[in-house]
Design an enzyme around this catalytic site. Structure first.
Site, short mmCIF file in Angstrom:
data_model
loop_
_atom_site.label_atom_id
_atom_site.label_comp_id
_atom_site.label_asym_id
_atom_site.label_seq_id
_atom_site.Cartn_x
_atom_site.Cartn_y
_atom_site.Cartn_z
N ALA A 223 32.53 122.20 38.59
CA ALA A 223 33.86 121.50 39.15
C ALA A 223 33.57 120.79 40.42
O ALA A 223 34.40 119.90 40.78
CB ALA A 223 34.96 122.41 38.96
N GLY A 225 31.17 119.00 41.16
CA GLY A 225 30.16 117.66 41.03
C GLY A 225 28.76 118.03 41.04
O GLY A 225 28.31 119.02 40.54
N GLY A 251 25.91 119.95 31.09
CA GLY A 251 24.92 119.70 32.01
C GLY A 251 23.60 118.90 31.13
O GLY A 251 22.93 118.06 31.81
N ASP A 252 23.23 118.97 29.98
CA ASP A 252 22.49 118.26 29.06
C ASP A 252 22.70 116.75 29.00
O ASP A 252 21.89 116.04 28.93
CB ASP A 252 22.30 118.90 27.70
#
Length: 315
Positions: A223, A225, A251-252
């Site tokens: 959260a 960034g 994330g991927d």
């Protein structure tokens, strides 16, 4: 073309539930079945963006066949490495308040011959690749040095490597100088052996990873960034998110956005942040298409707020 390598892929089932109550019968309000694994998700995000991608992954048994069919249906070229063991099946329970509970199976154990075939398949498929994204945990049978060997072989062939893994596998691979590493906050803290409380702590940890061999560090802070640290300095990126639905594969998706945009500089960071923010607002591990992105909601700055306390500090 972006080539992805997923040594331990999975068949992922995601159930949306009102809440998770132990010992009770829980009725799902929604369900999905997706091909899983961090590299697989990168390929899915690249394909959703309309770019060509090839996924190299060991596949075995009925779950492996389903994974191949699901990838093919999404327009992803699959370069399968047949293995004797069955591909693992994972379960994710997504609660209405955004909390996600995951149950990940260990996966098959790869023989020495299967390991070498995996490396050789990467070599054969990498000739036209602009990037090779090597992602995820290593299955049983693969030593922590396996990623290091892959990075060394790729560099010898002139390819660029983006690595998303953790623990000993990450530390071993750093000595071969991967072009990009993409840790999250927990993986970053684990790599440097200390907690992270502020954005500044994360910047220092990323700089240490560069001293250990990483050429570029793209760090996901949840959260809080994302950070990009390279030879030119550090950048910090955030995005407005209206509602978090699932962070599976976010994330991927970020790594895919970074590589699609060239894999360097603040423009690529902005693309990474936009893709990650879009992914968390979609169900399960759905990857965002260009229409899901909101570049206007993204802010990237070289004025990194080093004193900002992380909303989710890593202890």
């Amino acid at each position: 073309m972006i080539l992805t390598v997923t040594p331990n892929p999975s068949l992922d089932r995601t159930y949306e539930v009102p809440s998770l109550d132990r010992g009770e019968v829980i009725r799902a309000t929604g369900e999905r079945m997706d091909p899983g694994g961090k590299g697989v998700n990168v390929s899915r995000a690249v394909a959703a963006a309309g770019q060509r991608t090839v996924a190299v992954l060991p596949l075995g048994g009925a779950p492996g066949a389903v994974v191949a069919d699901l990838l093919d249906a999404q327009g992803i070229e699959v370069a399968p490495v047949p293995v004797a063991g069955a591909t693992r099946s994972n379960i994710a329970l997504a609660e209405a308040d955004g909390v996600l509970t995951k149950i990940n199976a260990p996966g098959p154990e790869l023989s020495a011959a299967e390991q070498e075939l995996l490396l050789e398949t990467v070599r054969q498929q990498s000739r036209d690749a602009s990037w090779i994204a090597c992602c995820g945990s290593l299955p049983r049978g693969l030593a922590p040095s396996w990623y290091a060997a892959l990075v060394a072989r790729a560099h010898a062939a002139g390819a660029r490597i983006a690595l998303d893994t953790s623990g000993p596998a990450l530390l071993e691979a750093l000595r071969e100088r991967p072009d990009v590493v993409k840790p999250n906050a927990e993986e970053l803290a684990e790599a440097v052996g200390r907690p992270l409380s502020t954005v500044g702590d994360a910047v220092k940890a990323a700089e240490e990873l560069r001293e250990m061999g990483a050429r570029v560090v793209l760090a996901s802070l949840g959260a809080d960034g994302q950070l990009l640290v390279d030879d030119a300095g550090a950048w910090y990126g955030t995005a407005r998110v209206d509602a978090v639905r699932s962070n599976v594969g976010a994330g991927d998706s970020s790594l895919a956005g970074f590589l699609i945009a060239g894999g360097r500089g603040p423009e690529a960071l902005a693309s990474a942040v936009a893709h990650g923010a879009a992914a968390v607002q979609l169900p399960g591990s759905v990857m965002p298409t260009p229409s899901d992105l909101d570049p206007a909601a993204v802010t990237v700055t070289a004025q990194v707020p080093v004193d900002r306390v992380l909303k989710e500090p890593v202890t």
